[in-house]
Design a protein around this motif. Sequence first.
Motif, PDB file in Angstrom:
ATOM      1  N   LYS A 106      33.762  39.350  33.424  1.00 40.29           N
ATOM      2  CA  LYS A 106      33.334  38.705  32.170  1.00 40.29           C
ATOM      3  C   LYS A 106      33.536  37.193  32.247  1.00 40.29           C
ATOM      4  O   LYS A 106      32.694  36.418  31.810  1.00 40.29           O
ATOM      5  N   LYS A 107      34.645  36.787  32.820  1.00 43.31           N
ATOM      6  CA  LYS A 107      34.929  35.359  32.974  1.00 43.31           C
ATOM      7  C   LYS A 107      33.840  34.695  33.808  1.00 43.31           C
ATOM      8  O   LYS A 107      33.336  33.625  33.444  1.00 43.31           O
ATOM      9  N   ASP A 108      33.479  35.323  34.918  1.00 36.95           N
ATOM     10  CA  ASP A 108      32.426  34.777  35.774  1.00 36.95           C
ATOM     11  C   ASP A 108      31.101  34.681  35.020  1.00 36.95           C
ATOM     12  O   ASP A 108      30.353  33.710  35.162  1.00 36.95           O
ATOM     13  N   GLN A 109      30.800  35.672  34.177  1.00 42.24           N
ATOM     14  CA  GLN A 109      29.577  35.648  33.377  1.00 42.24           C
ATOM     15  C   GLN A 109      29.606  34.502  32.377  1.00 42.24           C
ATOM     16  O   GLN A 109      28.614  33.810  32.183  1.00 42.24           O
ATOM     17  N   PHE A 110      30.744  34.308  31.725  1.00 46.15           N
ATOM     18  CA  PHE A 110      30.890  33.198  30.765  1.00 46.15           C
ATOM     19  C   PHE A 110      30.713  31.840  31.461  1.00 46.15           C
ATOM     20  O   PHE A 110      30.088  30.953  30.922  1.00 46.15           O
ATOM     21  N   MET A 144      46.579  34.720  29.750  1.00 48.65           N
ATOM     22  CA  MET A 144      45.171  35.008  29.594  1.00 48.65           C
ATOM     23  C   MET A 144      44.409  34.325  30.718  1.00 48.65           C
ATOM     24  O   MET A 144      44.868  33.347  31.293  1.00 48.65           O
ATOM     25  N   SER A 145      43.249  34.842  30.993  1.00 47.56           N
ATOM     26  CA  SER A 145      42.355  34.204  31.941  1.00 47.56           C
ATOM     27  C   SER A 145      41.695  33.037  31.211  1.00 47.56           C
ATOM     28  O   SER A 145      41.366  33.149  30.027  1.00 47.56           O
ATOM     29  N   THR A 146      41.518  31.914  31.886  1.00 47.71           N
ATOM     30  CA  THR A 146      40.974  30.745  31.191  1.00 47.71           C
ATOM     31  C   THR A 146      39.794  30.132  31.932  1.00 47.71           C
ATOM     32  O   THR A 146      39.678  30.238  33.149  1.00 47.71           O
ATOM     33  N   ILE A 147      38.955  29.490  31.142  1.00 46.94           N
ATOM     34  CA  ILE A 147      37.872  28.654  31.640  1.00 46.94           C
ATOM     35  C   ILE A 147      38.137  27.291  31.026  1.00 46.94           C
ATOM     36  O   ILE A 147      38.218  27.159  29.806  1.00 46.94           O
ATOM     37  N   GLU A 148      38.300  26.291  31.878  1.00 49.51           N
ATOM     38  CA  GLU A 148      38.738  24.992  31.378  1.00 49.51           C
ATOM     39  C   GLU A 148      37.848  23.865  31.891  1.00 49.51           C
ATOM     40  O   GLU A 148      37.406  23.871  33.029  1.00 49.51           O
ATOM     41  N   SER A 149      37.588  22.914  31.001  1.00 48.28           N
ATOM     42  CA  SER A 149      36.920  21.666  31.369  1.00 48.28           C
ATOM     43  C   SER A 149      37.657  20.541  30.644  1.00 48.28           C
ATOM     44  O   SER A 149      38.624  20.793  29.930  1.00 48.28           O
ATOM     45  N   GLN A 150      37.170  19.330  30.778  1.00 49.11           N
ATOM     46  CA  GLN A 150      37.803  18.217  30.059  1.00 49.11           C
ATOM     47  C   GLN A 150      37.627  18.352  28.554  1.00 49.11           C
ATOM     48  O   GLN A 150      38.432  17.853  27.787  1.00 49.11           O
ATOM     49  N   ILE A 171      38.722  27.825  27.114  1.00 48.09           N
ATOM     50  CA  ILE A 171      38.390  29.141  26.571  1.00 48.09           C
ATOM     51  C   ILE A 171      39.344  30.138  27.218  1.00 48.09           C
ATOM     52  O   ILE A 171      39.462  30.200  28.441  1.00 48.09           O
ATOM     53  N   ALA A 172      40.024  30.906  26.389  1.00 48.04           N
ATOM     54  CA  ALA A 172      40.971  31.902  26.899  1.00 48.04           C
ATOM     55  C   ALA A 172      40.419  33.299  26.640  1.00 48.04           C
ATOM     56  O   ALA A 172      39.900  33.581  25.555  1.00 48.04           O
ATOM     57  N   LEU A 173      40.537  34.147  27.658  1.00 50.98           N
ATOM     58  CA  LEU A 173      40.032  35.515  27.581  1.00 50.98           C
ATOM     59  C   LEU A 173      41.155  36.487  27.858  1.00 50.98           C
ATOM     60  O   LEU A 173      42.014  36.240  28.708  1.00 50.98           O
ATOM     61  N   ASP A 195      42.460  45.784  31.518  1.00 55.51           N
ATOM     62  CA  ASP A 195      41.515  45.846  32.630  1.00 55.51           C
ATOM     63  C   ASP A 195      41.245  44.455  33.201  1.00 55.51           C
ATOM     64  O   ASP A 195      40.179  43.876  32.967  1.00 55.51           O
ATOM     65  N   PRO A 196      42.194  43.902  33.960  1.00 54.33           N
ATOM     66  CA  PRO A 196      42.024  42.556  34.513  1.00 54.33           C
ATOM     67  C   PRO A 196      40.792  42.399  35.398  1.00 54.33           C
ATOM     68  O   PRO A 196      40.149  41.353  35.398  1.00 54.33           O
ATOM     69  N   ALA A 197      40.415  43.438  36.139  1.00 53.44           N
ATOM     70  CA  ALA A 197      39.246  43.335  37.023  1.00 53.44           C
ATOM     71  C   ALA A 197      37.966  43.164  36.206  1.00 53.44           C
ATOM     72  O   ALA A 197      37.115  42.333  36.540  1.00 53.44           O
ATOM     73  N   ALA A 198      37.816  43.931  35.148  1.00 57.27           N
ATOM     74  CA  ALA A 198      36.634  43.806  34.283  1.00 57.27           C
ATOM     75  C   ALA A 198      36.622  42.442  33.598  1.00 57.27           C
ATOM     76  O   ALA A 198      35.560  41.835  33.422  1.00 57.27           O
TER      77      ALA A 198
END
Length: 143
Positions: free
Chosen positions: A133-137, A108-114, A118-120, A126-129
């Motif tokens: 969405k990841k960039d928007q989040f 999954m694509s992830t957004i990570e901090s300490q 968040i996994a998407l 549709d990986p490009a879409a």
Amino acid sequence: MYPVMLDLTGKKIVIIGGGRIALRKTIAILNAKGQVTLVAPTFLEEFNELENIKLIKATYMAEYIKEAHLIFACTDSQAINQKIVNDVSESQWVNDCSQKENSDFYNMSTIESQDYLIALSSYGKDPAALKKKKDQFKLLLEE
């Protein structure tokens, strides 16, 4: 699908392929403390900069995945990727980067901090879409 987080510390991961996808997977697995072995006839130069990996310059043979917990088929040949999938035992998990239908799992694509992870997922549709969405989040989380 059933989302999980895997502790890869000390797990044997074999990646068949030496290109961009294999490099991206390798870096993520190293960050998760997995033990990475790569098998390919050639590798991108960037692999030489990585530590704690084993590079095997060879064409794929089933013996290379025998001891692996997770296997990534990242070649540019669907025939070789299919052979890898066919060689996997019931106790192993495989990700065919060329055909999600052949995979036991996919990333999954992830957004990570300490403080959070968040996994998407677009379920591989549709990986490009999903990247948009990841960039928007990410922007939303920064506010």
